[in-house]
Design a protein around this motif. Structure first.
Motif, PDB file in Angstrom:
ATOM      1  N   THR A 124      59.990  73.401  65.285  1.00 54.03           N
ATOM      2  CA  THR A 124      59.637  74.723  65.838  1.00 54.03           C
ATOM      3  C   THR A 124      60.848  75.607  66.090  1.00 54.03           C
ATOM      4  OG1 THR A 124      59.716  73.852  68.083  1.00 54.03           O
ATOM      5  CG2 THR A 124      57.571  73.842  66.977  1.00 54.03           C
ATOM      6  N   SER A 125      62.054  75.121  65.741  1.00 56.47           N
ATOM      7  CA  SER A 125      63.213  75.930  66.130  1.00 56.47           C
ATOM      8  C   SER A 125      63.172  77.298  65.446  1.00 56.47           C
ATOM      9  CB  SER A 125      64.523  75.199  65.809  1.00 56.47           C
ATOM     10  OG  SER A 125      64.726  75.120  64.435  1.00 56.47           O
ATOM     11  N   ASN A 126      63.361  78.318  66.232  1.00 56.53           N
ATOM     12  CA  ASN A 126      63.393  79.722  65.784  1.00 56.53           C
ATOM     13  C   ASN A 126      62.065  80.268  65.274  1.00 56.53           C
ATOM     14  OD1 ASN A 126      66.110  80.036  66.384  1.00 56.53           O
ATOM     15  ND2 ASN A 126      66.699  79.150  64.428  1.00 56.53           N
ATOM     16  N   LEU A 127      60.977  79.540  65.472  1.00 51.73           N
ATOM     17  CA  LEU A 127      59.683  80.061  65.020  1.00 51.73           C
ATOM     18  C   LEU A 127      59.096  80.980  66.090  1.00 51.73           C
ATOM     19  CD1 LEU A 127      57.739  77.160  63.288  1.00 51.73           C
ATOM     20  CD2 LEU A 127      59.207  78.907  62.290  1.00 51.73           C
ATOM     21  N   ASP A 128      58.386  82.018  65.635  1.00 47.82           N
ATOM     22  CA  ASP A 128      57.678  82.848  66.617  1.00 47.82           C
ATOM     23  C   ASP A 128      56.406  82.103  67.042  1.00 47.82           C
ATOM     24  OD1 ASP A 128      55.542  83.434  64.832  1.00 47.82           O
ATOM     25  OD2 ASP A 128      56.696  85.067  63.954  1.00 47.82           O
ATOM     26  N   PRO A 129      55.789  82.511  68.156  1.00 47.23           N
ATOM     27  CA  PRO A 129      54.669  81.733  68.700  1.00 47.23           C
ATOM     28  C   PRO A 129      53.521  81.550  67.708  1.00 47.23           C
ATOM     29  CG  PRO A 129      55.435  83.305  70.328  1.00 47.23           C
ATOM     30  CD  PRO A 129      56.186  83.600  69.060  1.00 47.23           C
ATOM     31  N   VAL A 130      53.259  82.560  66.886  1.00 46.00           N
ATOM     32  CA  VAL A 130      52.156  82.423  65.934  1.00 46.00           C
ATOM     33  C   VAL A 130      52.502  81.383  64.867  1.00 46.00           C
ATOM     34  CG1 VAL A 130      50.796  83.609  64.178  1.00 46.00           C
ATOM     35  CG2 VAL A 130      51.304  84.755  66.333  1.00 46.00           C
ATOM     36  N   ALA A 131      53.717  81.464  64.328  1.00 46.71           N
ATOM     37  CA  ALA A 131      54.136  80.500  63.300  1.00 46.71           C
ATOM     38  C   ALA A 131      54.142  79.092  63.889  1.00 46.71           C
ATOM     39  CB  ALA A 131      55.519  80.861  62.777  1.00 46.71           C
ATOM     40  N   ARG A 132      54.521  78.997  65.172  1.00 46.34           N
ATOM     41  CA  ARG A 132      54.567  77.714  65.860  1.00 46.34           C
ATOM     42  C   ARG A 132      53.156  77.122  65.950  1.00 46.34           C
ATOM     43  NH1 ARG A 132      54.188  76.532  71.171  1.00 46.34           N
ATOM     44  NH2 ARG A 132      55.573  74.948  72.085  1.00 46.34           N
ATOM     45  N   ARG A 133      52.188  77.992  66.317  1.00 44.24           N
ATOM     46  CA  ARG A 133      50.803  77.525  66.426  1.00 44.24           C
ATOM     47  C   ARG A 133      50.248  77.151  65.052  1.00 44.24           C
ATOM     48  NH1 ARG A 133      46.699  80.055  65.134  1.00 44.24           N
ATOM     49  NH2 ARG A 133      47.500  82.164  65.429  1.00 44.24           N
ATOM     50  N   GLU A 134      50.544  77.990  64.049  1.00 39.78           N
ATOM     51  CA  GLU A 134      50.042  77.694  62.696  1.00 39.78           C
ATOM     52  C   GLU A 134      50.557  76.341  62.214  1.00 39.78           C
ATOM     53  OE1 GLU A 134      49.631  82.280  60.980  1.00 39.78           O
ATOM     54  OE2 GLU A 134      51.474  81.138  60.648  1.00 39.78           O
ATOM     55  N   LEU A 135      51.838  76.073  62.503  1.00 40.37           N
ATOM     56  CA  LEU A 135      52.412  74.789  62.090  1.00 40.37           C
ATOM     57  C   LEU A 135      51.703  73.643  62.797  1.00 40.37           C
ATOM     58  CD1 LEU A 135      54.689  73.501  60.379  1.00 40.37           C
ATOM     59  CD2 LEU A 135      56.097  73.518  62.432  1.00 40.37           C
ATOM     60  N   ALA A 136      51.410  73.844  64.084  1.00 37.63           N
ATOM     61  CA  ALA A 136      50.710  72.795  64.846  1.00 37.63           C
ATOM     62  C   ALA A 136      49.347  72.512  64.226  1.00 37.63           C
ATOM     63  CB  ALA A 136      50.558  73.229  66.301  1.00 37.63           C
ATOM     64  N   GLU A 137      48.653  73.577  63.827  1.00 36.53           N
ATOM     65  CA  GLU A 137      47.328  73.382  63.231  1.00 36.53           C
ATOM     66  C   GLU A 137      47.427  72.597  61.925  1.00 36.53           C
ATOM     67  OE1 GLU A 137      45.472  77.467  65.168  1.00 36.53           O
ATOM     68  OE2 GLU A 137      45.882  77.377  63.012  1.00 36.53           O
ATOM     69  N   ILE A 138      48.458  72.919  61.142  1.00 38.76           N
ATOM     70  CA  ILE A 138      48.640  72.189  59.874  1.00 38.76           C
ATOM     71  C   ILE A 138      48.931  70.715  60.160  1.00 38.76           C
ATOM     72  CG2 ILE A 138      50.176  71.928  57.890  1.00 38.76           C
ATOM     73  CD1 ILE A 138      50.542  75.036  58.066  1.00 38.76           C
ATOM     74  N   LEU A 139      49.843  70.476  61.117  1.00 36.00           N
ATOM     75  CA  LEU A 139      50.260  69.095  61.389  1.00 36.00           C
ATOM     76  C   LEU A 139      49.103  68.259  61.929  1.00 36.00           C
ATOM     77  CD1 LEU A 139      53.812  69.690  62.911  1.00 36.00           C
ATOM     78  CD2 LEU A 139      53.258  68.699  60.688  1.00 36.00           C
ATOM     79  N   THR A 140      48.285  68.852  62.807  1.00 45.90           N
ATOM     80  CA  THR A 140      47.180  68.071  63.366  1.00 45.90           C
ATOM     81  C   THR A 140      46.125  67.791  62.290  1.00 45.90           C
ATOM     82  OG1 THR A 140      46.310  70.156  64.198  1.00 45.90           O
ATOM     83  CG2 THR A 140      47.360  68.731  65.801  1.00 45.90           C
ATOM     84  N   GLY A 141      46.082  68.609  61.249  1.00 44.75           N
ATOM     85  CA  GLY A 141      45.093  68.403  60.191  1.00 44.75           C
ATOM     86  C   GLY A 141      45.516  67.381  59.144  1.00 44.75           C
ATOM     87  N   LEU A 142      46.785  66.912  59.223  1.00 46.90           N
ATOM     88  CA  LEU A 142      47.273  65.992  58.180  1.00 46.90           C
ATOM     89  C   LEU A 142      46.922  64.551  58.527  1.00 46.90           C
ATOM     90  CD1 LEU A 142      50.863  67.434  57.594  1.00 46.90           C
ATOM     91  CD2 LEU A 142      48.840  67.777  56.168  1.00 46.90           C
ATOM     92  N   ASP A 143      46.607  63.779  57.496  1.00 43.38           N
ATOM     93  CA  ASP A 143      46.307  62.370  57.709  1.00 43.38           C
ATOM     94  C   ASP A 143      47.549  61.550  57.366  1.00 43.38           C
ATOM     95  OD1 ASP A 143      45.061  59.990  58.124  1.00 43.38           O
ATOM     96  OD2 ASP A 143      44.194  59.906  56.104  1.00 43.38           O
ATOM     97  N   VAL A 144      48.554  61.650  58.231  1.00 40.83           N
ATOM     98  CA  VAL A 144      49.815  60.963  57.973  1.00 40.83           C
ATOM     99  C   VAL A 144      50.511  60.722  59.319  1.00 40.83           C
ATOM    100  CG1 VAL A 144      50.988  63.186  57.597  1.00 40.83           C
ATOM    101  CG2 VAL A 144      51.995  61.118  56.668  1.00 40.83           C
ATOM    102  N   ALA A 145      51.258  59.621  59.388  1.00 42.28           N
ATOM    103  CA  ALA A 145      52.017  59.353  60.611  1.00 42.28           C
ATOM    104  C   ALA A 145      53.164  60.355  60.708  1.00 42.28           C
ATOM    105  CB  ALA A 145      52.567  57.934  60.589  1.00 42.28           C
ATOM    106  N   VAL A 146      53.467  60.785  61.932  1.00 46.22           N
ATOM    107  CA  VAL A 146      54.505  61.797  62.126  1.00 46.22           C
ATOM    108  C   VAL A 146      55.508  61.321  63.171  1.00 46.22           C
ATOM    109  CG1 VAL A 146      54.976  64.137  62.955  1.00 46.22           C
ATOM    110  CG2 VAL A 146      52.987  63.724  61.493  1.00 46.22           C
ATOM    111  N   LEU A 147      56.782  61.441  62.839  1.00 45.80           N
ATOM    112  CA  LEU A 147      57.826  61.269  63.844  1.00 45.80           C
ATOM    113  C   LEU A 147      58.534  62.610  63.944  1.00 45.80           C
ATOM    114  CD1 LEU A 147      59.403  59.375  65.753  1.00 45.80           C
ATOM    115  CD2 LEU A 147      60.975  58.946  63.873  1.00 45.80           C
ATOM    116  N   MET A 148      58.480  63.192  65.140  1.00 48.66           N
ATOM    117  CA  MET A 148      58.943  64.571  65.283  1.00 48.66           C
ATOM    118  C   MET A 148      60.102  64.628  66.270  1.00 48.66           C
ATOM    119  SD  MET A 148      56.464  67.713  66.187  1.00 48.66           S
ATOM    120  CE  MET A 148      56.373  67.693  67.946  1.00 48.66           C
ATOM    121  N   VAL A 149      61.282  64.972  65.770  1.00 48.85           N
ATOM    122  CA  VAL A 149      62.428  65.176  66.656  1.00 48.85           C
ATOM    123  C   VAL A 149      62.317  66.583  67.216  1.00 48.85           C
ATOM    124  CG1 VAL A 149      64.914  65.550  66.678  1.00 48.85           C
ATOM    125  CG2 VAL A 149      63.972  63.609  65.446  1.00 48.85           C
TER     126      VAL A 149
END
Lengths: 248, 244
Positions: free
Chosen positions: A167-192
């Protein structure tokens, strides 16, 4: 359930000048699980991340991905299994068009022709960037570039997605859009991340890396509610943020 | 002695380097032996300034393209030919190649010596004082400032490529590498623009005057010692009929 997707045991690593960075890291991520890796600057988070796909080699200890030890012999398969999205999308995107860039990884794995086209189309669709396929990456906004960078690794169908400060340097909308994409993926995630609310929103579990060790590992809500733990490792919630309130 | 060399103002050292290089290239290619004199003079400066051997060796790698070209010369030059190990080589090409190699090596060693006894910022001041066009010096200053940043970007791009299974093991990897270079160029160019805007925002209105210190007459004389001696070697050799 089968074994973990990621299994790190007793991992140590020092820079060539002898300065230790990782001092015995133990971390497991199960299939489909989303885990946040938190920690202050200089804790060794990015170093750990580069160990997961064999770009750096440990001084001692082991990394196993989907049952496959990370060794020079397995690098090709390990790099397919572990998709790393770097903090700066410009490091990742260098081809003339978005389509070419997304095709770069699978093409390195030997995927060709219609299969490659489909992998590219699926990955771009997964991040909502299908219309941008013919555009040059450097003409996209940062949020769009980060999504394309995500697509470049999704196209390799990884078992574990590793995100460095997504999320570094993302605006709030881009941040939310990314969250929606990530929650929709069927894959394990390790997020620093340093974005603690984002960790709470996306990851049921968090681990804190500090001084080269995992010093805490548990439900994200519980870790973020432990003010003294956070303070001891230079972590801080944004002003006014209440982790209990933020829990869904 | 070491301090004397290191403390000379950069403009004196740059002028000395140019003078030395001119004296070296003035020698005709048939008078190779004259360069032994130049080598002795240069070695004296290298020893006096205590230039580390490793720096000299590293600097010589820049010479590799010249070496490749020089090796090529005996095969393509025209004129009388000689047999060497059963291969027919042009005499003129051999002489040209030897002359090119020796001159390039001497020039390169002198340049590396200058670089190791002068800090980069001083060098830029020296160039300004020598009235090198300010824009060129500015470009040099920019390069100095950002070469590490760009190098670092290149390294990170390499890591990101490797993370997606890329291995640069054969010519098949060249297209991807060349695109990386292209992307790096674009990013460097865009960074240059941003830096320029940031400078404009702080009131930048063009290159400023030279920094550094003016050189005294004594320092100019000290600096002239090397090129003068080198020119003397070239001249005595030539007048003595070496090049005839």
């Amino acid at each position: 359930m089968t074994g973990p997707i990621l299994d790190v045991r007793g991992l140590t690593f020092a820079y060539p000048d002898g300065r230790p960075v990782l001092a015995g890291v133990d971390l497991r991520v199960a299939a489909g699980e989303r885990v946040a890796l938190l920690g202050p600057n200089g804790a060794g988070k990015t170093t750990l991340l580069l160990q997961l796909n064999g770009i750096l080699r440990p001084a001692s200890g082991t990394v196993t991905v989907a049952g496959l030890p990370v060794t020079p012999r397995n690098l090709r398969e390990v790099r397919r299994l572990v998709g790393v999205v770097f903090q700066d999308p410009d490091d990742q995107l260098f081809m003339p068009t978005v389509r070419d860039d997304v095709a770069f990884g699978p093409a390195n794995l030997g995927v060709r022709g219609a299969k490659l086209d489909r992998a590219v189309a699926d990955a771009l669709a997964a991040v909502g960037m299908a219309e941008a396929a013919a555009r040059p990456p450097h003409h996209l906004s940062l949020g769009e570039r980060r999504r394309v960078a995500l697509a470049t690794v999704l196209a390799m169908r990884p078992a574990l997605l590793v995100l460095d400060e997504p999320t570094s340097n993302l605006d709030p909308v881009a941040r939310r859009e990314l969250a929606e994409i990530l929650t929709g993926l069927d894959v394990a995630v390790l997020m620093v991340t340093h974005d603690l609310p984002y960790a709470l929103q996306l990851c049921e579990r968090s681990a804190i890396l500090s001084g080269g060790r995992i010093v805490a590992d548990g439900p994200t809500g519980a870790l973020l509610a432990d003010a003294s733990l956070l303070a001891a490792h230079r972590l801080e919630l944004p002003f006014g943020f209440d982790p209990a309130f933020g829990r869904r | 002695m070491e301090r004397l060399v290191r403390r000379l103002p950069a403009q004196v050292k740059v002028a000395a380097l140019v003078g030395f290089a001119l004296a070296v290239v003035a020698v005709p290619r048939d008078a190779l032996a004259l360069h032994a004199g130049h080598a002795v003079l240069l070695a004296a400066v290298v020893l006096a300034a205590r230039v580390p051997g490793r720096a000299l060796a590293r600097g010589l790698t820049v010479e590799v393209p010249f070496v490749a070209f020089a090796l090529f010369l005996p095969f393509v030059a025209t004129g009388p030919r000689v047999e060497v190990l059963g291969v027919s080589l042009a005499q003129a090409g051999l002489a040209g190649a030897a002359s090119l190699l020796v001159k390039a090596t001497l020039g390169m060693l002198a340049a590396v010596t200058l670089a190791s006894v002068t800090r980069p910022a001083e060098l830029l001041d020296g160039l300004r004082r020598l009235r090198i066009p300010a824009q060129l010096v500015e470009i040099g200053a920019f390069m100095l400032r950002y070469v590490e940043v760009v190098g670092d970007e290149w390294r990170r791009m390499g890591v990101a490529r490797a993370a997606r299974g890329f291995v640069a093991a054969s010519p098949a990897a060249w297209p991807a590498l060349s695109r990386s270079v292209g992307a790096l160029f674009l990013r460097a160019y865009e960074r240059g623009e941003r830096v320029h805007l940031a400078r404009l925002a702080r009131g930048y209105a063009g290159p400023t005057g030279a920094g550094g210190v003016p050189a005294t007459a004594a320092q100019w004389c000290a600096g002239a010692a090397l090129p003068a001696a080198a020119a003397l070697v070239s001249a005595t050799g030539l007048l003595g009929g070496w090049g005839a």
